[in-house]
Design an enzyme around this catalytic site. Sequence first.
Site, PDB file in Angstrom:
ATOM      1  N   GLU A  60      42.363  37.668  39.490  1.00 20.76           N
ATOM      2  CA  GLU A  60      43.489  37.247  38.670  1.00 20.76           C
ATOM      3  C   GLU A  60      43.967  38.491  37.944  1.00 20.76           C
ATOM      4  O   GLU A  60      43.166  39.178  37.304  1.00 20.76           O
ATOM      5  CB  GLU A  60      43.019  36.178  37.671  1.00 20.76           C
ATOM      6  CG  GLU A  60      44.175  35.582  36.926  1.00 20.76           C
ATOM      7  CD  GLU A  60      43.773  34.481  35.952  1.00 20.76           C
ATOM      8  OE1 GLU A  60      42.614  34.015  36.000  1.00 20.76           O
ATOM      9  OE2 GLU A  60      44.639  34.104  35.151  1.00 20.76           O
ATOM     10  N   ARG A 295      26.650  35.921  40.469  1.00 20.44           N
ATOM     11  CA  ARG A 295      27.456  37.009  39.944  1.00 20.44           C
ATOM     12  C   ARG A 295      26.528  38.113  39.428  1.00 20.44           C
ATOM     13  O   ARG A 295      25.364  37.890  39.151  1.00 20.44           O
ATOM     14  CB  ARG A 295      28.388  36.529  38.851  1.00 20.44           C
ATOM     15  CG  ARG A 295      27.704  36.121  37.561  1.00 20.44           C
ATOM     16  CD  ARG A 295      28.626  35.382  36.599  1.00 20.44           C
ATOM     17  NE  ARG A 295      29.754  36.171  36.166  1.00 20.44           N
ATOM     18  CZ  ARG A 295      31.028  35.903  36.501  1.00 20.44           C
ATOM     19  NH1 ARG A 295      31.315  34.881  37.257  1.00 20.44           N
ATOM     20  NH2 ARG A 295      32.008  36.662  36.060  1.00 20.44           N
ATOM     21  N   LYS A 305      35.943  39.541  30.881  1.00 17.99           N
ATOM     22  CA  LYS A 305      37.283  40.096  30.671  1.00 17.99           C
ATOM     23  C   LYS A 305      37.698  39.950  29.215  1.00 17.99           C
ATOM     24  O   LYS A 305      38.314  40.834  28.647  1.00 17.99           O
ATOM     25  CB  LYS A 305      38.292  39.382  31.563  1.00 17.99           C
ATOM     26  CG  LYS A 305      38.404  39.978  32.935  1.00 17.99           C
ATOM     27  CD  LYS A 305      39.562  39.327  33.676  1.00 17.99           C
ATOM     28  CE  LYS A 305      39.419  39.551  35.177  1.00 17.99           C
ATOM     29  NZ  LYS A 305      40.167  38.561  35.935  1.00 17.99           N
TER      30      LYS A 305
HETATM   31  P1  ATP Z   1      38.197  35.312  34.711  1.00 17.97           P
HETATM   32  O1  ATP Z   1      38.190  34.262  35.774  1.00 17.97           O
HETATM   33  O2  ATP Z   1      37.447  34.996  33.484  1.00 17.97           O
HETATM   34  O3  ATP Z   1      39.534  35.885  34.451  1.00 17.97           O
HETATM   35  P2  ATP Z   1      36.650  36.823  36.588  1.00 17.97           P
HETATM   36  O4  ATP Z   1      35.689  37.888  36.232  1.00 17.97           O
HETATM   37  O5  ATP Z   1      36.180  35.623  37.314  1.00 17.97           O
HETATM   38  O6  ATP Z   1      37.365  36.511  35.253  1.00 17.97           O
HETATM   39  P3  ATP Z   1      38.587  37.174  38.669  1.00 17.97           P
HETATM   40  O7  ATP Z   1      39.769  38.039  38.629  1.00 17.97           O
HETATM   41  O8  ATP Z   1      38.777  35.733  38.827  1.00 17.97           O
HETATM   42  O9  ATP Z   1      37.799  37.512  37.364  1.00 17.97           O
HETATM   43  O10 ATP Z   1      37.573  37.708  39.747  1.00 17.97           O
HETATM   44  C1  ATP Z   1      37.907  38.023  41.082  1.00 17.97           C
HETATM   45  C2  ATP Z   1      36.707  37.851  41.966  1.00 17.97           C
HETATM   46  O11 ATP Z   1      35.619  38.641  41.514  1.00 17.97           O
HETATM   47  C3  ATP Z   1      36.231  36.413  41.964  1.00 17.97           C
HETATM   48  O12 ATP Z   1      36.046  36.006  43.305  1.00 17.97           O
HETATM   49  C4  ATP Z   1      34.945  36.441  41.209  1.00 17.97           C
HETATM   50  O13 ATP Z   1      34.061  35.503  41.718  1.00 17.97           O
HETATM   51  C5  ATP Z   1      34.457  37.868  41.420  1.00 17.97           C
HETATM   52  N1  ATP Z   1      33.655  38.295  40.280  1.00 17.97           N
HETATM   53  C6  ATP Z   1      34.035  38.328  38.986  1.00 17.97           C
HETATM   54  N2  ATP Z   1      33.023  38.735  38.195  1.00 17.97           N
HETATM   55  C7  ATP Z   1      31.969  38.990  39.002  1.00 17.97           C
HETATM   56  C8  ATP Z   1      30.623  39.432  38.786  1.00 17.97           C
HETATM   57  N3  ATP Z   1      30.156  39.697  37.574  1.00 17.97           N
HETATM   58  N4  ATP Z   1      29.825  39.581  39.869  1.00 17.97           N
HETATM   59  C9  ATP Z   1      30.294  39.314  41.095  1.00 17.97           C
HETATM   60  N5  ATP Z   1      31.531  38.888  41.368  1.00 17.97           N
HETATM   61  C10 ATP Z   1      32.374  38.721  40.342  1.00 17.97           C
END
Ligand code: ATP
Length: 593
Positions: A60, A295, A305
């Site tokens: 996102e 994760r 974030k």
């Molecule tokens: P948010 O949803 O709170 O904005 P997010 O960290 O999930 O934050 P996204 O932009 O949705 O951010 O993440 C993009 C991809 O990265 C998603 O598929 C998510 O599952 C993966 N991702 C995010 N954080 C991690 C992590 N700590 N370890 C592994 N994969 C991650």
Amino acid sequence: MSSEKTPIPAGSNFIRAIIEKDLSQNKYATKKWAGSPGDAAHQDTGVVDVAKIRTRFPPEPNGYLHIGHAKSIFLNFGLARDFDGICHLRFDDTNPEKESQEYVDSISDAVKWLGFGWDNTSETNLYFASNYFDLMYRAAESLIETGHAYVDEQSADEMRINRGTLTEAGKDSPYRSRSVADNLARFREMRDGKHADGSMVLRAKIDMASPNINMRDPAIYRVRRAHHHNTGDQWCIYPMYTFAHPIEDALERITHSICTLEFEDQRPFYDWLLERLAEAGLLAHPLPKQYEFARLNLTYVVLSKRKLIQLVEEKHVSGWDDPRLPTLAGARRRGYTPAGFKLFTDRIGVSKADSWIEYSILEDCMREVLNTDAERRIAVLDPIKLVIDNYPLDSDGKSQSEDCFAPNHPLKPELGKRTVQLTKELWIEREDFMETPSKGFFRLTPGGMVRLRYGYVVKCTGCEKDADGNVTVVHCEYLPDTKSGTPGSDSVKVKGNIHWVSVAHAYEAEVRLYDRLFKEAHPGEGDRDFLADINQDSVKVIKTQLELSLKDAKAEESFQFERHGYFVADKKDSVAGKPVFNRTVTLRDAWQK
Ligand code: ATP
Ligand code: MG
């Protein structure tokens, strides 16, 4: 046939095992792809997909990518590469509020930096979920038409109360049994701006008594008057993430939709939704399948974030690319390398159970990669002058200078040696001299001898001090027959070996010594404010004396400064002929107790 399970080979993981099985069963062998995302009718005009599998990385654009995302990037792009597939970069920009072009650009940069891209032989696989708003809207109408969705006008509070709890079933909304025609009319009014924000939502009609709360008629569309960075003011209703995401995957014909564990409870809705839309003829089989992995949680950093935004906006750091941040932009400036991240993700693997990874594992990976990749250079970080009193002067009274030869890389002799100049006055590390040595100190001390690395053995004769008793200059005499690399040079045995830089040939440079941004392994654990765990000594800016060749270092070039650690020419603050250096990581782990 043997009933024994085939062992998963090293470097493998449960997702690879699933893909191997799917491919061996030809699950996607007849899947069609029209060259671009679209519904069943569109895909039906295509040919059998050349990509054996399709994965996606769906950030996102509401922040910068961090080290956790690197794990997801290596996983998704890596699987596609290894299985003859294609990985899409998809900006999941269905939430209008917090998204911006700056984030889109920084995310694209980070993905490219890690070595991946979206320009494939026959197509460019860079997508924006907001381009599917029309199709998502049609999907919502399709659900209404087939009796699988309704417009609910309960207040948010009523909806929450009637959702029930883990132990109690929910209650049906009084709007649940509206006619299809009614629902369709209402939903169109929502779209046409006839209703206030938050006044009603479209909900999937599933089962208010489901043991999985996510299946109790989840909201799928809401009224929200917000400007969207891509679609502007075209829409005043926006799809919910849990509705949008499966549809995005299906439109792009993703085969394996890999996400983090918190979405496990959403999987039944993911499947339910896609099945309903396939039944209605909107989506084509085979439908994507969701798989969850743990994760990355890393000690000594925050990977949320929200917290990263707070650190930047409240100026606890200098920006999104502050070298102390776990953002990929920060890690890059810090001197962390894509190869180091690759090694790290391979080493930690992919699992189904949440766990914490020690930050030192990441640092070890960077050390390992840099040890192989980075050339050696000489740097005096805390300089004090050493005068070789018996070193000859030229007839004009200036010090002679002579060539010494320092290997560029001890593990790679093919990289050769470079010349460094030895003169009468040198810079050495302040800590390499002790007037009254402590036990086990084998460096410079009055009467003692050390080798000047790549030069001569010298004998210390004393020092000068200022009025406060601080040592200002150290004196020594050299032993002319002991030059490194000449016959008999090791006839004089010494225990200490120190580095130096000629005063007349030094490059005075700014170096930033970075340390961990948080002093606690789990910042903000319990009820502590994570900001209270900030390490106030996480950066030290120093004036150093470096060997002259470092003046020509290019931005982002990494070196091992002998005896100190790995340093990189800062990408942002270096100018040609005047690089500044950031410490990437020390030679050894100073945090290990
Ligand atoms: P948010 O949803 O709170 O904005 P997010 O960290 O999930 O934050 P996204 O932009 O949705 O951010 O993440 C993009 C991809 O990265 C998603 O598929 C998510 O599952 C993966 N991702 C995010 N954080 C991690 C992590 N700590 N370890 C592994 N994969 C991650
Ligand atoms: Mg997310």
